[in-house]
Design an enzyme around this catalytic site. Structure first.
Site, PDB file in Angstrom:
ATOM      1  CB  SER A 208      42.393  24.284  46.604  1.00  0.00           C
ATOM      2  OG  SER A 208      41.770  25.550  46.693  1.00  0.00           O
TER       3      SER A 208
ATOM      4  CE1 TYR B 278      42.449  23.197  51.733  1.00  0.00           C
ATOM      5  CE2 TYR B 278      42.297  25.079  50.255  1.00  0.00           C
ATOM      6  CZ  TYR B 278      42.008  23.762  50.556  1.00  0.00           C
ATOM      7  OH  TYR B 278      41.275  23.014  49.670  1.00  0.00           O
TER       8      TYR B 278
END
Length: 305
Positions: free
Chosen positions: A166, A222
């Site tokens: 990501s 994350y």
């Protein structure tokens, strides 16, 4: 005649995962679509088969279950004798949307920058338990899957590992300059040190010391999990010169994981991981792709787009 290539995709039953399976199969690759949930995985595979892609088969795989991983390795070994492409797509977000409507109204994930941390307490929550699970899945489980399939990948003439990462894994989001540079210095980084950094983060996360010690403040686990996955990708590329190992940010995709926010479709999001899986033998290894373009692991400006 060269052997037909086969690929295994984790988290392949929905979202970007199922589109990756479709695009690989459309390129003539035999695809093993895996998912934790067997019924959903079977359903996704059957839909692909009905659409004409008979070269997609299903196998159950829970990446957090070592016995499930072992069974999947045995399945691939028995059925194909080798593995050419491993796409690590399965992952956890580590957050709870308290007010989904407000989250979407404010721009979705674009707002999850540290300057807005104080504005997000009633919109997004990050419980420690979910953060711990996020790191366990996105980093440790992905690492276990990868290393379990290495022997079969080494039997391939053109092995590829693609880690779906990501833009939130960019080291830009870290505020501890020493740690940022340490993670960027791949010549001296080790897997043992990555483990130590993760434990440091979890201690600070539990003790509410994220800001004090320069960690990301929003979607913290994350961001850390994907930064560690990026670092691991680079280490693996150095360790296995006969395997092309890269990581890809698929883009901000409108999918279930993003609460249906985003800029691009699942089909468009799958293009980057598929491109990396099908790179020619003279392609890069240990690289980071933002969709289909190479990008730095440490940006000087906010990398979100």
């Amino acid at each position: 005649m060269e052997d037909k290539r086969c690929a295994l995709v984790t988290g392949g039953n929905r979202g970007i995962g199922v589109k990756i399976c479709r695009q690989l199969a459309s390129n003539g690759v035999d695809v093993i679509l895996t998912s934790r949930n067997e019924s959903r995985g079977v359903e996704a595979t059957e839909k692909l088969n009905i659409s004409g892609l008979r070269n997609v088969i299903f196998h159950q795989l829970d990446i957090n279950d070592p016995s499930s991983i072992a069974l999947s390795v045995k399945f691939v070994e028995t059925r194909f004798g080798k593995l050419d492409i491993l796409i690590n797509n399965a992952g956890e977000l580590g957050v709870i949307f308290i007010d989904d409507k407000e989250f979407k109204a404010r721009g979705g994930f674009v707002q999850l920058v540290d300057e807005n941390a104080h504005l997000l307490t009633n919109i997004v929550k990050e419980p420690y338990q979910l953060g711990e699970k996020c790191l366990k899945t996105n980093y440790y489980a992905t690492k276990t899957v990868t290393e379990s399939f290495i022997p079969l990948l080494q039997l391939s003439k053109s092995a590829r590992i693609v880690n779906v990462t990501s833009v939130f894994g960019d080291l830009y989001w870290f505020h501890n300059e020493k740690l940022k540079q340490e993670l960027h210095d791949i010549d001296n980084l080790t897997e043992g040190r990555i483990d130590e950094i993760i434990q440091m983060f979890l201690m600070d996360f539990k003790a509410a010391n994220l800001q004090k010690n320069g960690w990301p403040l929003t979607t913290s686990a994350y961001k850390v999990s994907k930064a560690m996955l990026n670092a691991y990708t680079r280490l693996m590329a150095r360790k296995y010169e006969n395997i092309m190992v890269n990581c890809v940010h698929p883009g901000y995709v409108i999918t279930e994981m993003t609460s249906q926010t985003g800029f691009i479709t699942e089909e468009e999001g799958a293009k980057g991981p598929v491109m990396a899986a099908l790179l020619p033998d003279n392609g890069p290894s240990g690289a980071y792709f933002d969709r289909t373009q190479m990008a730095p692991f440490l940006s000087t400006d906010a990398p979100f787009k």
